[in-house]
Design a protein around this motif. Structure first.
Motif, PDB file in Angstrom:
ATOM      1  N   ARG A  31       0.844  -1.194   0.000  1.00  0.00           N
ATOM      2  CA  ARG A  31       0.000   0.000   0.000  1.00  0.00           C
ATOM      3  C   ARG A  31       0.875   1.238   0.000  1.00  0.00           C
ATOM      4  O   ARG A  31       1.896   1.300   0.695  1.00  0.00           O
ATOM      5  N   VAL A  32       0.481   2.220  -0.795  1.00  0.00           N
ATOM      6  CA  VAL A  32       1.174   3.504  -0.861  1.00  0.00           C
ATOM      7  C   VAL A  32       0.154   4.574  -0.521  1.00  0.00           C
ATOM      8  O   VAL A  32      -0.883   4.683  -1.192  1.00  0.00           O
ATOM      9  N   SER A  33       0.408   5.369   0.496  1.00  0.00           N
ATOM     10  CA  SER A  33      -0.567   6.366   0.927  1.00  0.00           C
ATOM     11  C   SER A  33       0.051   7.754   0.975  1.00  0.00           C
ATOM     12  O   SER A  33       1.261   7.909   1.203  1.00  0.00           O
ATOM     13  N   LEU A  34      -0.778   8.740   0.783  1.00  0.00           N
ATOM     14  CA  LEU A  34      -0.327  10.132   0.876  1.00  0.00           C
ATOM     15  C   LEU A  34       0.121  10.442   2.293  1.00  0.00           C
ATOM     16  O   LEU A  34       1.144  11.115   2.501  1.00  0.00           O
ATOM     17  N   ALA A  35      -0.618   9.953   3.291  1.00  0.00           N
ATOM     18  CA  ALA A  35      -0.314  10.276   4.683  1.00  0.00           C
ATOM     19  C   ALA A  35       1.059   9.767   5.094  1.00  0.00           C
ATOM     20  O   ALA A  35       1.784  10.440   5.823  1.00  0.00           O
ATOM     21  N   ALA A  36       1.436   8.592   4.602  1.00  0.00           N
ATOM     22  CA  ALA A  36       2.689   7.983   5.061  1.00  0.00           C
ATOM     23  C   ALA A  36       3.855   8.171   4.105  1.00  0.00           C
ATOM     24  O   ALA A  36       5.015   8.209   4.537  1.00  0.00           O
ATOM     25  N   ASP A  37       3.561   8.292   2.805  1.00  0.00           N
ATOM     26  CA  ASP A  37       4.636   8.148   1.824  1.00  0.00           C
ATOM     27  C   ASP A  37       4.945   9.376   0.971  1.00  0.00           C
ATOM     28  O   ASP A  37       5.852   9.321   0.141  1.00  0.00           O
ATOM     29  N   TRP A  38       4.236  10.455   1.140  1.00  0.00           N
ATOM     30  CA  TRP A  38       4.455  11.614   0.285  1.00  0.00           C
ATOM     31  C   TRP A  38       5.901  12.122   0.376  1.00  0.00           C
ATOM     32  O   TRP A  38       6.518  12.467  -0.628  1.00  0.00           O
ATOM     33  N   PRO A  89       6.655   3.532   4.591  1.00  0.00           N
ATOM     34  CA  PRO A  89       6.946   2.139   4.222  1.00  0.00           C
ATOM     35  C   PRO A  89       7.319   1.958   2.749  1.00  0.00           C
ATOM     36  O   PRO A  89       8.093   1.060   2.416  1.00  0.00           O
ATOM     37  N   ALA A  90       6.784   2.805   1.861  1.00  0.00           N
ATOM     38  CA  ALA A  90       7.074   2.676   0.429  1.00  0.00           C
ATOM     39  C   ALA A  90       8.399   3.316   0.042  1.00  0.00           C
ATOM     40  O   ALA A  90       8.832   3.215  -1.107  1.00  0.00           O
ATOM     41  N   GLY A  91       9.037   4.013   0.982  1.00  0.00           N
ATOM     42  CA  GLY A  91      10.339   4.606   0.729  1.00  0.00           C
ATOM     43  C   GLY A  91      10.322   5.719  -0.303  1.00  0.00           C
ATOM     44  O   GLY A  91       9.277   6.316  -0.598  1.00  0.00           O
ATOM     45  N   ARG A  92      11.502   5.982  -0.850  1.00  0.00           N
ATOM     46  CA  ARG A  92      11.625   7.049  -1.841  1.00  0.00           C
ATOM     47  C   ARG A  92      10.783   6.756  -3.081  1.00  0.00           C
ATOM     48  O   ARG A  92      10.229   7.663  -3.693  1.00  0.00           O
ATOM     49  N   GLU A  93      10.681   5.478  -3.441  1.00  0.00           N
ATOM     50  CA  GLU A  93       9.873   5.109  -4.597  1.00  0.00           C
ATOM     51  C   GLU A  93       8.422   5.541  -4.421  1.00  0.00           C
ATOM     52  O   GLU A  93       7.765   5.967  -5.367  1.00  0.00           O
ATOM     53  N   GLY A  94       7.928   5.415  -3.188  1.00  0.00           N
ATOM     54  CA  GLY A  94       6.552   5.815  -2.919  1.00  0.00           C
ATOM     55  C   GLY A  94       6.336   7.288  -3.160  1.00  0.00           C
ATOM     56  O   GLY A  94       5.324   7.702  -3.745  1.00  0.00           O
ATOM     57  N   SER A  95       7.283   8.105  -2.735  1.00  0.00           N
ATOM     58  CA  SER A  95       7.181   9.546  -2.941  1.00  0.00           C
ATOM     59  C   SER A  95       7.228   9.902  -4.412  1.00  0.00           C
ATOM     60  O   SER A  95       6.421  10.709  -4.906  1.00  0.00           O
ATOM     61  N   VAL A  96       8.171   9.299  -5.135  1.00  0.00           N
ATOM     62  CA  VAL A  96       8.287   9.558  -6.574  1.00  0.00           C
ATOM     63  C   VAL A  96       6.989   9.158  -7.280  1.00  0.00           C
ATOM     64  O   VAL A  96       6.477   9.879  -8.141  1.00  0.00           O
ATOM     65  N   PHE A  97       6.451   8.027  -6.908  1.00  0.00           N
ATOM     66  CA  PHE A  97       5.216   7.518  -7.499  1.00  0.00           C
ATOM     67  C   PHE A  97       4.050   8.470  -7.259  1.00  0.00           C
ATOM     68  O   PHE A  97       3.326   8.839  -8.189  1.00  0.00           O
ATOM     69  N   LEU A  98       3.846   8.892  -6.029  1.00  0.00           N
ATOM     70  CA  LEU A  98       2.719   9.770  -5.691  1.00  0.00           C
ATOM     71  C   LEU A  98       2.830  11.119  -6.386  1.00  0.00           C
ATOM     72  O   LEU A  98       1.826  11.676  -6.860  1.00  0.00           O
ATOM     73  N   ARG A  99       4.021  11.645  -6.474  1.00  0.00           N
ATOM     74  CA  ARG A  99       4.210  12.927  -7.155  1.00  0.00           C
ATOM     75  C   ARG A  99       3.970  12.781  -8.658  1.00  0.00           C
ATOM     76  O   ARG A  99       3.483  13.717  -9.305  1.00  0.00           O
ATOM     77  N   ARG A 100       4.295  11.634  -9.190  1.00  0.00           N
ATOM     78  CA  ARG A 100       3.995  11.385 -10.601  1.00  0.00           C
ATOM     79  C   ARG A 100       2.488  11.328 -10.828  1.00  0.00           C
ATOM     80  O   ARG A 100       1.990  11.842 -11.833  1.00  0.00           O
ATOM     81  N   LEU A 101       1.766  10.717  -9.896  1.00  0.00           N
ATOM     82  CA  LEU A 101       0.310  10.685 -10.009  1.00  0.00           C
ATOM     83  C   LEU A 101      -0.273  12.090 -10.000  1.00  0.00           C
ATOM     84  O   LEU A 101      -1.215  12.399 -10.738  1.00  0.00           O
ATOM     85  N   SER A 102       0.266  12.934  -9.140  1.00  0.00           N
ATOM     86  CA  SER A 102      -0.213  14.305  -9.027  1.00  0.00           C
ATOM     87  C   SER A 102       0.068  15.097 -10.306  1.00  0.00           C
ATOM     88  O   SER A 102      -0.812  15.769 -10.844  1.00  0.00           O
ATOM     89  N   ARG A 103       1.297  15.005 -10.813  1.00  0.00           N
ATOM     90  CA  ARG A 103       1.646  15.734 -12.035  1.00  0.00           C
ATOM     91  C   ARG A 103       0.812  15.251 -13.221  1.00  0.00           C
ATOM     92  O   ARG A 103       0.336  16.052 -14.026  1.00  0.00           O
ATOM     93  N   GLY A 104       0.641  13.946 -13.314  1.00  0.00           N
ATOM     94  CA  GLY A 104      -0.145  13.402 -14.413  1.00  0.00           C
ATOM     95  C   GLY A 104      -1.598  13.822 -14.340  1.00  0.00           C
ATOM     96  O   GLY A 104      -2.246  14.057 -15.368  1.00  0.00           O
ATOM     97  N   ALA A 105      -2.128  13.925 -13.129  1.00  0.00           N
ATOM     98  CA  ALA A 105      -3.523  14.342 -12.961  1.00  0.00           C
ATOM     99  C   ALA A 105      -3.748  15.752 -13.478  1.00  0.00           C
ATOM    100  O   ALA A 105      -4.846  16.089 -13.943  1.00  0.00           O
TER     101      ALA A 105
END
Length: 253
Positions: A194-201, A206-222
């Motif tokens: 699981r990757v969450s904004l609360a924990a991984d932004w 738990p998702a580490g740096r990859e989680g942050s990169v992933f979430l920011r990519r979702l935001s930019r793509g949106a």
């Protein structure tokens, strides 16, 4: 004088031919998703004209009942053509600015499920979600984690309130008040992670740096699909989710 006039008309004619030739080449060879006069294709990559084409299905608050039905039916037909199962949701009027018309409910098909499901949302918002899912979310998950997304965890779409839950009468109504917004809290991958904004932004979860990169990519793509995208860096009210909506105004933060 006559020669000058003839030269002028010849110049206009040459310009007209040049414009027509340019249009022909553009129409023939440019990607359809970049051309506003080409039909919307929910399975095509996001283009320069994609968001504007989705906006053609938006309803004004003053739209007549016949227009609401016709536009919503056309929107649902396009979703179904793209393999998404969808049904019309009942209109609702909770008083004041909390009026929902022409909304739908995604019930299945070729789209990543929302959890919880059964959300009522404006049909163009459902279109935006499907495009984001196919062109941003799933590709980012595969490339970052080697796994697809099993579900999108969310905080809902409809809520009868003003922005940020304000009780100030001068604050504008939230897009949630007409089911034109979706709050994404995170995702659950098919492999169980699981990757969450609360924990991984910030990359410390738990998702580490990859989680942050992933979430920011979702935001930019949106930002290429939704008119408004707000997240943890916008203000404290969005520290645990990404807010997506289809408001007439635009803001990407």
């Amino acid at each position: 004088m006559d020669r000058d006039l003839a030269d002028f008309w010849n110049l206009l004619w040459e310009l007209a031919l040049g414009v027509m030739a340019g249009f022909f080449l553009l129409n023939a060879f440019a990607p359809p998703q970049d051309l506003p006069w080409k039909p919307l294709d929910l399975e095509a990559p996001i283009g320069r004209a994609t968001a504007a084409k989705v906006s053609d299905f938006e309803l004004a608050r003053t739209s007549a009942a016949e227009e609401v039905t016709a536009v919503t039916d056309a929107c649902m037909a396009m979703l179904r053509q793209a393999g998404v199962e969808v049904e019309r949701a009942e209109d609702r009027d909770d008083g004041g600015f909390c009026i929902v018309r022409g909304a739908v409910r995604i019930t299945g098909g070729d789209v990543t499920p929302l959890a919880p499901g059964g959300l009522v949302m404006q049909c163009p918002l459902a279109m935006r979600y499907v495009i984001w899912d196919r062109q941003v979310l799933q590709p980012a998950a595969r490339e970052t984690f080697g796994s697809e997304v099993a579900r999108v965890d969310n905080y809902g779409s409809y809520s009868c309130r003003r922005i940020y839950g304000s009780e100030q009468v001068n604050d504008r109504p939230s897009e949630h008040a007409r089911a034109n917004a979706l709050d994404v809290a995170g995702v659950t991958l098919e492999d169980g992670r699981r990757v969450s904004l609360a924990a991984d932004w910030d990359g410390d979860g738990p998702a580490g740096r990859e989680g942050s990169v992933f979430l920011r990519r979702l935001s930019r793509g949106a930002c290429q699909v939704f008119s408004t995208v707000l997240g943890p860096e916008y203000n404290a009210a969005h520290e645990d989710h990404l807010h997506f909506d289809g408001a007439p105004r635009g803001l990407c933060s």
